[in-house]
Design a protein around this motif. Structure first.
Motif, short mmCIF file in Angstrom:
data_model
loop_
_atom_site.label_atom_id
_atom_site.label_comp_id
_atom_site.label_asym_id
_atom_site.label_seq_id
_atom_site.Cartn_x
_atom_site.Cartn_y
_atom_site.Cartn_z
N UNK A 1 0.82 -1.21 0.00
CA UNK A 1 0.00 0.00 0.00
C UNK A 1 0.86 1.27 0.00
N UNK A 2 2.04 1.18 0.59
CA UNK A 2 2.95 2.33 0.66
C UNK A 2 3.80 2.48 -0.60
N UNK A 3 3.66 1.55 -1.54
CA UNK A 3 4.41 1.65 -2.78
C UNK A 3 5.48 0.59 -2.97
N UNK A 4 5.66 -0.27 -2.01
CA UNK A 4 6.65 -1.35 -2.12
C UNK A 4 5.97 -2.56 -2.76
N UNK A 5 5.65 -2.42 -4.04
CA UNK A 5 4.86 -3.46 -4.70
C UNK A 5 5.65 -4.73 -4.96
N UNK A 6 6.94 -4.71 -4.66
CA UNK A 6 7.76 -5.91 -4.83
C UNK A 6 7.33 -7.01 -3.85
N UNK A 7 6.50 -6.68 -2.87
CA UNK A 7 6.01 -7.67 -1.91
C UNK A 7 4.73 -8.37 -2.39
N UNK A 8 4.31 -8.07 -3.60
CA UNK A 8 3.09 -8.67 -4.14
C UNK A 8 3.17 -10.20 -4.18
N UNK A 9 4.26 -10.73 -4.69
CA UNK A 9 4.39 -12.19 -4.80
C UNK A 9 4.31 -12.88 -3.44
N UNK A 10 5.02 -12.32 -2.46
CA UNK A 10 4.98 -12.92 -1.14
C UNK A 10 3.58 -12.86 -0.54
N UNK A 11 2.92 -11.72 -0.72
CA UNK A 11 1.56 -11.59 -0.20
C UNK A 11 0.63 -12.61 -0.85
N UNK A 12 0.78 -12.81 -2.14
CA UNK A 12 -0.07 -13.79 -2.84
C UNK A 12 0.22 -15.22 -2.36
N UNK A 13 1.46 -15.50 -2.05
CA UNK A 13 1.80 -16.83 -1.51
C UNK A 13 1.20 -17.04 -0.12
N UNK A 14 1.11 -15.97 0.64
CA UNK A 14 0.58 -16.07 2.00
C UNK A 14 -0.94 -16.01 2.06
N UNK A 15 -1.57 -15.52 0.99
CA UNK A 15 -3.03 -15.38 0.97
C UNK A 15 -3.69 -16.76 1.04
N UNK A 16 -4.76 -16.84 1.84
CA UNK A 16 -5.43 -18.12 2.04
C UNK A 16 -6.90 -18.08 1.65
N UNK A 17 -7.38 -16.92 1.24
CA UNK A 17 -8.80 -16.82 0.90
C UNK A 17 -9.01 -15.81 -0.22
N UNK A 18 -10.14 -15.92 -0.88
CA UNK A 18 -10.45 -14.94 -1.93
C UNK A 18 -10.50 -13.51 -1.39
N UNK A 19 -10.89 -13.35 -0.15
CA UNK A 19 -10.93 -12.02 0.45
C UNK A 19 -9.52 -11.43 0.53
N UNK A 20 -8.55 -12.25 0.91
CA UNK A 20 -7.17 -11.77 1.00
C UNK A 20 -6.63 -11.42 -0.38
N UNK A 21 -6.98 -12.20 -1.40
CA UNK A 21 -6.56 -11.86 -2.76
C UNK A 21 -7.17 -10.53 -3.20
N UNK A 22 -8.41 -10.30 -2.81
CA UNK A 22 -9.08 -9.03 -3.14
C UNK A 22 -8.40 -7.86 -2.43
N UNK A 23 -7.96 -8.09 -1.20
CA UNK A 23 -7.24 -7.05 -0.45
C UNK A 23 -5.95 -6.71 -1.18
N UNK A 24 -5.24 -7.72 -1.62
CA UNK A 24 -3.98 -7.49 -2.35
C UNK A 24 -4.24 -6.67 -3.60
N UNK A 25 -5.25 -7.07 -4.37
CA UNK A 25 -5.56 -6.34 -5.60
C UNK A 25 -5.91 -4.89 -5.32
N UNK A 26 -6.62 -4.66 -4.23
CA UNK A 26 -7.03 -3.31 -3.87
C UNK A 26 -5.84 -2.43 -3.48
N UNK A 27 -5.00 -2.93 -2.60
CA UNK A 27 -3.86 -2.12 -2.16
C UNK A 27 -2.78 -2.02 -3.24
#
Length: 108
Positions: free
Chosen positions: A18-44
């Motif tokens: 959210x602060x602009x460090x989008x290089x953490x996208x892959x790690x966040x996607x690996x840690x996501x466990x639900x469609x809601x978390x994927x939606x949060x990632x897409x939003x931020x």
């Protein structure tokens, strides 16, 4: 990151994205466990990419044109307008034409 749980790591990744460090996208996607978390990632991700794009435009407008390719890739991926980028390139070229300041030495 030193967080103990995957939920804490996920939250930290989202915060950084959210602060602009989008290089953490892959790690966040690996840690996501639900469609809601994927939606949060897409939003931020949109917000963070916008922050990063504005930073690149500011740097480019100050004469650092080497950020142009990265800024263009962000614009293409996230469908950002390139008008601001083109204006920044023009401004950056104008600034870079200025003579550089020489180091002022003290007379003794």
């Amino acid at each position: 990151m030193n967080e103990k749980t995957s939920e804490e790591r996920f939250a930290k990744c989202v915060s950084l994205i959210e602060k602009g460090c989008i290089c953490f996208e892959d790690e966040a996607r690996q840690l996501a466990k639900s469609p809601v978390q994927y939606a949060v990632i897409d939003s931020v991700l949109i917000k963070g990419a916008g922050e990063l794009y504005r930073t690149y435009i500011a740097l480019i407008s100050e004469g650092q044109a080497d950020y142009e390719p990265t800024a263009r890739r962000l614009a293409e991926r996230f469908k950002f307008s390139t008008l601001g980028l083109e204006e920044a390139l023009y401004s950056g070229r104008e600034i870079s034409k200025r003579p550089t300041l020489t180091k002022i030495t003290r007379e003794e």
